[in-house]
Write a protein that holds these residues in place. Structure first.
Motif: not given
Length: 526
Positions: A46-65
């Motif tokens: 859920k946290l990864i989904d929230f960041i991907e959908r809602e976070y104000v800046d574009d983030i590489d979620t692969d790097s977060i994982v």
């Protein structure tokens, strides 16, 4: 020329480095099991989904994982590691016994791909490429005068087996440029660096890692040395950080009699697996010596422990690294994987040689500094023994667990306390680069030298090359006082000239004459 790293030996310049993190691991696929649902996994997703959908800046979620996975593994043990998908090819290649390419040892010299030496029998040698050649173009891709990463360079030179590449080559010794077609082929990445006779009846085999082809390479080397009259054998595992557990087992089987225990492993459920020697060994009698040092780890320690606990041979050198964990590689479905610790291994006497990692990975991997400060590298009396972890070999000798394999015959590090840096430099890639550049200036001056004695006489007579090497180190920001080590430095230089002009075999025949551990074995044998 700026040299950023000085520790890559020429013999491995085409291989990919294998650190202690690789350790020993099981070379078979993980069982497929159903995923266990849990609120914690749901929370993370859920946290990864929230960041991907809602976070104000574009983030590489692969790097977060990737960061998340690494953080989790850091809480486990120092040898459970995450391998990102962009690293998987490198890691997999490093444990294979070959790759497809053009077959040259090279390095970037003054922004050009300089051929140190074509691999004997390889595609480039067959096509007429020589030491000292510069590769200017691969087909239409320019390879000189530009900053190019190793990955990019390898991608230009590697390819499918049987595919062709047109190389544009400049040969300095003839001052000419020409094109040559090279057909890419399978090029071996040797895990057995050398198999030579150390004296009239003693064979020597140097193993740098335990990869897919190691046991086969070792077996061929062993048979060849026996044919040359070897009735005693030195197996050199110094600086061997491990690899496939089963390859270490296969080599141990060469020395142990049918039914002798090689290694035990225990998993989380306390399931114990025992591996025994078979009847197929080709060196079950005859004197055996195994060389180890502080960088001999994991699969190397399994082999050394099997020999020591069965009283089959003599372990010579310094206390080994101390890794008693076994990993299994588990794919994560996106091209990445984790190498997860799934078992502990025990030597035949029942001891675990795993060092403590209670204080974190950084301190664990910096153990060399503690050994240096304690004087352990120079005195057997400084080795800390766990008196509470006593075990007995097959013949009742006392051995200890809890921190590596303690040798039966201690041999201190070369030089005196404080000389470590000189030894490391003389065994590093910078010597290879220096020698190449000296040959590049005057390759004709060594023309016709067909044996190591002729080369040695030229290099060791006077101080020409010693002084040039001292200046070369200073030019690259490495200041050492080499005068008190002059003869040793000159010997290493002569050996490297011999390697580049003649062969790997000739190099080892030279360096073994001045190798303290080998000399200790040959002296004891007498």
């Amino acid at each position: 020329m700026k040299i950023k790293r000085i520790y890559l030996p020429i013999a491995l310049s085409l291989a990919l480095a294998i650190g202690l993190l690789m350790g020993s691991f099981l070379n078979f696929p993980v069982e497929k099991r159903g995923m266990i649902s849990s609120s914690n996994k749901s929370k993370l997703n859920k946290l990864i989904d929230f960041i991907e959908r809602e976070y104000v800046d574009d983030i590489d979620t692969d790097s977060i994982v990737d960061i998340t996975v690494n953080s989790i593994l850091e809480k486990l043990d120092p040898h459970s590691i995450y391998i990102a998908k962009n690293e998987m090819d490198e890691v997999s290649q490093s444990m294979k016994g070959d790759f497809v390419g053009i077959g040259v040892n090279f390095y970037m010299y003054k922004d050009s791909v300089a051929v140190i030496k074509p691999i004997p029998g390889g595609p480039s040698e067959r096509a007429g490429i020589k030491a000292g050649d510069r590769i200017l173009f691969a087909d239409n891709s320019k390879l000189f005068g530009r900053k190019m990463t190793n990955d990019t360079l390898f991608s230009k030179l590697k390819g499918e087996e049987g595919s062709k590449v047109t190389l544009t080559v400049f040969r300095k010794s003839e001052n000419r440029k020409f094109k040559v077609n090279v057909t890419r082929d399978v090029v071996p990445i040797k895990s057995v660096d050398a198999a030579v006779m150390a004296d009239s009846n003693t064979g020597y085999i140097k193993v740098n890692r335990f990869a897919e082809t190691t046991a086969d390479e070792f077996h061929r080397s062993l048979i060849n040395l026996k044919a040359q009259g070897a009735t005693s054998l030195i197996v050199d595992l110094r600086d061997n950080g491990g690899g496939y557990l089963e390859k270490a087992v296969e080599i141990a089987d060469e020395f142990l009699k049918d039914g002798q225990l090689i290694v035990m492993t225990k998993n989380k459920k306390n399931r114990e697996d025992r591996t025994y020697a078979t009847k197929k060994g080709d060196f079950e009698s005859g004197k055996l010596y195994v060389l180890i040092n502080e960088n001999s780890a994991s699969a190397s320690e399994i082999l050394a422990g099997a020999i020591q606990d069965n009283d089959r041979g003599v372990i010579v050198g310094r206390r080994s690294f101390g890794k008693g964990l076994v990993q299994r590689e588990m794919p994560l479905g996106d091209g990445s994987a984790v190498r997860l610790t799934v078992a502990r291994y025990y030597t035949p006497s029942g001891r675990s040689i795993q060092r403590s990692y209670d204080h974190g990975g950084e301190e664990y991997f910096n153990d060399f500094e503690k050994r240096y400060e304690s004087g352990e590298l120079y005195s057997a009396d400084s080795i800390k023994i766990a008196d509470t972890l006593k075990f007995k070999t097959a013949k009742g000798r006392i051995v200890y667990g809890g921190g590596g394999i303690i040798p039966d015959r201690f041999v201190p590090q070369e030089g005196k306390h404080g000389d470590e840096a000189v030894t490391m430099v003389m065994q590093s890639g910078i010597v290879s680069y220096f020698v190449f550049e000296q040959l590049d200036k005057d390759r004709n001056g060594f023309k016709g030298m067909q044996n190591s004695q002729m080369i040695t006489d030229k290099v060791m007579t006077g101080d020409k090359y010693f002084d040039a090497f001292s200046g070369y180190l200073a030019k690259n920001g490495l200041v050492f006082h080499l005068n008190k080590h002059k003869e040793r430095v000159k010997h290493y230089l002569a050996a490297e000239f011999t390697r580049q002009l003649l062969s790997e075999k000739a190099y080892y025949q030279m360096v073994l004459k001045e190798d303290n551990m080998v000399k200790a074995v040959l002296t004891e044998k007498k």
